[in-house]
Design a protein around this motif. Structure first.
Motif, mmCIF file in Angstrom:
data_model
loop_
_atom_site.group_PDB
_atom_site.id
_atom_site.type_symbol
_atom_site.label_atom_id
_atom_site.label_comp_id
_atom_site.label_asym_id
_atom_site.label_seq_id
_atom_site.Cartn_x
_atom_site.Cartn_y
_atom_site.Cartn_z
ATOM 1 N N GLU A 44 -15.345 12.074 -7.133
ATOM 2 C CA GLU A 44 -15.901 10.819 -6.668
ATOM 3 C C GLU A 44 -15.256 9.679 -7.448
ATOM 4 O OE1 GLU A 44 -20.238 10.415 -5.463
ATOM 5 O OE2 GLU A 44 -20.186 9.263 -7.343
ATOM 6 N N LEU A 45 -14.708 8.701 -6.717
ATOM 7 C CA LEU A 45 -14.093 7.533 -7.333
ATOM 8 C C LEU A 45 -14.957 6.317 -7.029
ATOM 9 C CD1 LEU A 45 -10.314 8.108 -6.446
ATOM 10 C CD2 LEU A 45 -11.438 8.459 -8.647
ATOM 11 N N SER A 46 -15.449 5.676 -8.078
ATOM 12 C CA SER A 46 -16.317 4.510 -7.937
ATOM 13 C C SER A 46 -15.506 3.250 -8.227
ATOM 14 C CB SER A 46 -17.507 4.600 -8.896
ATOM 15 O OG SER A 46 -18.287 5.744 -8.609
ATOM 16 N N LEU A 47 -15.373 2.385 -7.235
ATOM 17 C CA LEU A 47 -14.604 1.159 -7.365
ATOM 18 C C LEU A 47 -15.486 0.029 -7.891
ATOM 19 C CD1 LEU A 47 -12.854 2.955 -5.505
ATOM 20 C CD2 LEU A 47 -12.232 0.885 -4.235
ATOM 21 N N GLN A 48 -14.893 -0.856 -8.657
ATOM 22 C CA GLN A 48 -15.605 -2.022 -9.161
ATOM 23 C C GLN A 48 -15.948 -2.996 -8.032
ATOM 24 O OE1 GLN A 48 -16.314 -0.665 -12.232
ATOM 25 N NE2 GLN A 48 -15.997 -2.694 -13.117
ATOM 26 N N LYS A 49 -15.121 -2.979 -6.999
ATOM 27 C CA LYS A 49 -15.322 -3.854 -5.855
ATOM 28 C C LYS A 49 -14.607 -3.245 -4.667
ATOM 29 C CE LYS A 49 -11.408 -6.648 -7.436
ATOM 30 N NZ LYS A 49 -10.994 -7.970 -7.966
ATOM 31 N N VAL A 50 -14.942 -3.700 -3.474
ATOM 32 C CA VAL A 50 -14.260 -3.237 -2.269
ATOM 33 C C VAL A 50 -12.791 -3.627 -2.365
ATOM 34 C CG1 VAL A 50 -14.074 -3.501 0.231
ATOM 35 C CG2 VAL A 50 -16.331 -3.399 -0.846
ATOM 36 N N TYR A 51 -11.934 -2.678 -2.054
ATOM 37 C CA TYR A 51 -10.490 -2.917 -2.134
ATOM 38 C C TYR A 51 -9.845 -2.273 -0.913
ATOM 39 C CZ TYR A 51 -5.758 -2.964 -4.184
ATOM 40 O OH TYR A 51 -4.428 -3.170 -4.430
ATOM 41 N N ALA A 52 -9.554 -3.081 0.092
ATOM 42 C CA ALA A 52 -9.086 -2.563 1.380
ATOM 43 C C ALA A 52 -7.831 -1.702 1.283
ATOM 44 C CB ALA A 52 -8.870 -3.721 2.353
ATOM 45 N N PRO A 53 -6.834 -2.033 0.450
ATOM 46 C CA PRO A 53 -5.617 -1.216 0.396
ATOM 47 C C PRO A 53 -5.771 0.075 -0.402
ATOM 48 C CG PRO A 53 -5.218 -3.490 -0.356
ATOM 49 C CD PRO A 53 -6.688 -3.264 -0.347
ATOM 50 N N PHE A 54 -6.979 0.419 -0.840
ATOM 51 C CA PHE A 54 -7.149 1.501 -1.816
ATOM 52 C C PHE A 54 -6.496 2.806 -1.363
ATOM 53 C CE2 PHE A 54 -9.772 4.882 -3.867
ATOM 54 C CZ PHE A 54 -9.348 4.644 -5.167
ATOM 55 N N VAL A 55 -6.759 3.231 -0.140
ATOM 56 C CA VAL A 55 -6.187 4.502 0.330
ATOM 57 C C VAL A 55 -4.663 4.436 0.320
ATOM 58 C CG1 VAL A 55 -5.955 6.012 2.339
ATOM 59 C CG2 VAL A 55 -8.209 5.177 1.661
ATOM 60 N N SER A 56 -4.094 3.270 0.634
ATOM 61 C CA SER A 56 -2.633 3.123 0.638
ATOM 62 C C SER A 56 -2.027 3.256 -0.746
ATOM 63 C CB SER A 56 -2.238 1.768 1.236
ATOM 64 O OG SER A 56 -2.617 1.677 2.592
ATOM 65 N N THR A 57 -2.834 3.062 -1.788
ATOM 66 C CA THR A 57 -2.317 3.181 -3.155
ATOM 67 C C THR A 57 -2.461 4.590 -3.727
ATOM 68 O OG1 THR A 57 -4.427 2.598 -4.230
ATOM 69 C CG2 THR A 57 -2.962 0.778 -3.589
ATOM 70 N N LEU A 58 -3.213 5.457 -3.065
ATOM 71 C CA LEU A 58 -3.480 6.788 -3.622
ATOM 72 C C LEU A 58 -2.236 7.650 -3.833
ATOM 73 C CD1 LEU A 58 -6.830 7.814 -1.860
ATOM 74 C CD2 LEU A 58 -6.471 7.011 -4.213
ATOM 75 N N PRO A 59 -1.129 7.459 -3.072
ATOM 76 C CA PRO A 59 0.066 8.242 -3.388
ATOM 77 C C PRO A 59 0.603 8.004 -4.790
ATOM 78 C CG PRO A 59 0.224 7.390 -1.152
ATOM 79 C CD PRO A 59 -0.978 6.747 -1.779
ATOM 80 N N TRP A 60 0.187 6.905 -5.433
ATOM 81 C CA TRP A 60 0.672 6.601 -6.780
ATOM 82 C C TRP A 60 -0.277 7.085 -7.870
ATOM 83 C CZ3 TRP A 60 5.536 5.362 -7.313
ATOM 84 C CH2 TRP A 60 6.201 4.836 -6.203
ATOM 85 N N MET A 61 -1.409 7.657 -7.491
ATOM 86 C CA MET A 61 -2.306 8.230 -8.498
ATOM 87 C C MET A 61 -1.914 9.697 -8.681
ATOM 88 S SD MET A 61 -4.600 7.741 -10.753
ATOM 89 C CE MET A 61 -5.442 6.186 -10.380
ATOM 90 N N PHE A 62 -0.910 9.915 -9.537
ATOM 91 C CA PHE A 62 -0.405 11.258 -9.785
ATOM 92 C C PHE A 62 -1.373 12.034 -10.683
ATOM 93 C CE2 PHE A 62 3.425 8.621 -9.131
ATOM 94 C CZ PHE A 62 3.917 9.241 -7.998
ATOM 95 N N VAL A 63 -1.447 13.339 -10.442
ATOM 96 C CA VAL A 63 -2.384 14.189 -11.178
ATOM 97 C C VAL A 63 -1.614 15.083 -12.138
ATOM 98 C CG1 VAL A 63 -4.152 15.973 -10.992
ATOM 99 C CG2 VAL A 63 -4.051 14.122 -9.304
ATOM 100 N N VAL A 64 -2.031 15.054 -13.416
ATOM 101 C CA VAL A 64 -1.406 15.883 -14.445
ATOM 102 C C VAL A 64 -2.375 16.972 -14.884
ATOM 103 C CG1 VAL A 64 0.037 13.981 -15.278
ATOM 104 C CG2 VAL A 64 -2.198 14.369 -16.321
ATOM 105 N N ASN A 65 -1.807 18.028 -15.433
ATOM 106 C CA ASN A 65 -2.586 19.154 -15.944
ATOM 107 C C ASN A 65 -3.246 18.735 -17.261
ATOM 108 O OD1 ASN A 65 -3.375 21.578 -17.289
ATOM 109 N ND2 ASN A 65 -1.930 22.750 -16.043
ATOM 110 N N ARG A 66 -4.545 18.583 -17.233
ATOM 111 C CA ARG A 66 -5.273 18.120 -18.409
ATOM 112 C C ARG A 66 -5.030 19.028 -19.617
ATOM 113 N NH1 ARG A 66 -11.725 18.729 -18.725
ATOM 114 N NH2 ARG A 66 -10.978 20.834 -18.269
#
Length: 552
Positions: free
Chosen positions: A170-192
């Motif tokens: 679950e990702l909780s945004l500070q405010k509504v951000y219309a382009p949010f889904v378009s930016t998700l390709p840049w949220m890369f996931v690393v092995n913790r």
């Protein structure tokens, strides 16, 4: 976008129009320091059996840590080694596709996104990709404040992600951000587990350096390729990840991708001509691409996607504070010659958005060369044409920018305008742009698109909050535009967004806030044996090696 970040994105684009000799000279010192220029030596570094894809580039990444991705090559490397929460299609205009998040839902208030992860995604070391890895990656991205983190400034915090269960985030945004889904390709996931096990002393409290030093020679990703070797400034070798959760295309996919870095232009052309390299980057001169295209075994992609080129006019200094002077300059420019002789094959811009961008409109004032109209605008201004003096500052060594300046000079001379063409290093232009009074009166800029939403261009370039950056090179401040841009990014209602962006385009065109010159051609050269390349227009997502196959 912060200047120190976006400067990296733009710096790569500026190299595109350097002459072949200039580019070779610019990078020759680096190549000599880090690697050989001997094409035979380089060829021996890669498998000639056809299972390798050799990508030859004049640049090198400053980092291969995905949370530091700042320019196109770094973006290419990041999404080759790592998966983002979403991806971009290989089509143009691009569409957002599932990534590590196979689907997502958004709450009624638009501020909570629930992401369901791929069930079978594994990191390269065999660990499953879990919600806790996503939580850690979001925290790491937003605490480090590097690379793509600017996209979520004021939207995400280090504590925004919560693991609902093993594969739900679950990702909780500070405010509504219309382009949010378009930016998700840049949220890369690393092995913790891998990253935390390799943390060293650093600036991030208990997390030290957050594993950044280790990640320069290793990867902690789940992407289609894993890191075999990184010789800084020389080459990056990546092996196909056979257990990748994604779908490989039918055909002979590449077992290994070899990025040869900081190559001289002459070396690249030689390797391409001899079949020792498969693809070039997009930063060579037009003449070099034309030379490569004369080889029957090489194709050159010449597509117009998202590469808008503007000439900013400082609207807060004399004489460009007068709208009539700006309109005179807009009417006097010979756009036809600019498109035919300076930007070969480019598309004329009607306003601040490329025609293929969502919400773009051509129902706005459009400037074509009209010298009589230009003279009328000058007569309506508060300045005597004989007293008007304007300086255009282009980036040293960039022949396209220089040639445009010379064309503008010849266009403006009949108006008795004293128009000076001056060069300066890009770093100087960035520094000068941090202050309204010291900023160049006029300077050019290519703008690359990092996510497929008008916000990526309009907010960064025309909102007054960016006045003291080069992004808003016109130092444009308009309360109505600010309100519309904020409204458009903080609502999910499509009709409201379209209306707001249409009004913004109309106002910017009516104010002649800049010279909207063209949407430039993007060029890459590749061997005909390489199949599957298409230019989707997204900086850093143009080369998706996992989608390529080789003809037998």
């Amino acid at each position: 976008m912060p200047p120190q970040t976006k400067g990296d994105w733009e710096r790569r684009k500026f190299l595109k129009t350097s002459g072949a000799v200039g580019a070779a000279t610019l990078f020759s010192g680096h190549v000599g320091a880090y690697g050989s220029n001997d094409t035979n030596t380089l060829a021996q570094q890669s498998d000639q059996s056809g299972t390798d894809l050799v990508y030859a580039t004049i640049v090198a990444p400053s980092s291969i840590d995905p949370m530091k991705s700042g320019d196109e090559l770094e973006g290419i490397i990041s999404h080759t080694l790592y998966d983002g929460l979403a991806g971009y299609s290989n089509s143009f205009p691009p569409e957002v596709e599932p990534g590590l998040a196979q689907d997502w839902q958004v709450s009624d208030d638009g501020k909570t996104y629930t992401l369901n992860l791929q069930d079978d995604a594994q990191f390269h070391n065999g660990d499953p990709v879990t919600a806790e890895d996503v939580v850690f990656s979001v925290e790491r991205m937003m605490r480090m404040q590097r690379g793509p983190s600017w996209m979520w400034d004021g939207v995400l915090t280090p504590d925004s992600a919560t693991a609902v269960d093993e594969t739900t985030v679950e990702l909780s945004l500070q405010k509504v951000y219309a382009p949010f889904v378009s930016t998700l390709p840049w949220m890369f996931v690393v092995n913790r587990n891998q990253v935390t096990a390799n943390e060293q002393d650093g600036d991030f409290g208990d997390h030290g350096d957050y594993g950044t030093q280790w990640l320069e020679q290793n990867d902690a990703g789940s992407g289609p390729y894993s890191l075999q070797n990184h010789q800084t400034g020389q080459r990056i070798v990546m092996n196909k990840h056979g257990d990748w959760w994604g779908q490989w295309p039918d055909g002979n996919t590449y077992e290994r991708v070899v990025a040869q870095l900081q190559m001289e232009v002459s070396t690249i052309t030689g390797m391409m001509s001899n079949g020792q390299a498969d693809m070039t980057d997009g930063w060579l001169s037009v003449d070099t691409y034309q030379q490569l295209g004369n080889n029957s075994n090489i194709s050159v992609s010449t597509e117009v996607t998202f590469a808008p080129f503007f000439v900013f006019m400082n609207t807060q200094v004399e004489p460009l504070d007068d709208i009539n002077v700006r309109k005179a300059l807009a009417y006097a420019l010979d756009y036809d010659t600019a498109l035919s002789d300076v930007f070969v094959g480019a598309e004329k811009m009607v306003g601040p958005l490329p025609s293929a961008m969502q919400y773009s409109t051509d129902d706005i004032p459009s400037y074509t060369q009209n010298m009589e109209q230009a003279r009328q605008q000058l007569q309506q201004s508060d300045y005597n044409p004989n007293d008007i003096s304007v300086t255009y500052t282009y980036v040293s060594g960039l022949t396209t920018e220089r040639n445009l300046g010379l064309l503008m000079q010849s266009n403006y001379n009949p108006l008795d305008i004293d128009f000076e063409v001056r060069k300066a290093p890009w770093t100087s232009i960035v520094s000068q742009s941090s202050n309204i009074q010291s900023s160049p009166q006029m300077f050019p800029l290519w703008s690359l698109i990092q996510y497929a939403d008008p916000d990526a261009l309009l907010y960064n370039m025309w909102h007054s909050s960016n006045t003291n950056t080069y992004n808003n090179g016109s130092k444009y401040e308009n309360d109505q535009v600010d309100e519309l841009l904020t409204q458009a990014r903080t609502t999910l209602d499509d009709q409201t967004r379209e209306q707001a962006y249409t009004e913004v385009q109309q106002i910017l065109a009516e104010d002649a806030a800049a010279l909207f010159v063209c949407n430039d051609v993007s060029r890459w050269a590749f061997n005909n044996r390489v199949n599957g390349f298409t230019n989707n227009g997204i900086n850093g997502y143009t080369h998706q090696f996992e989608r390529y196959t080789e003809s037998q």
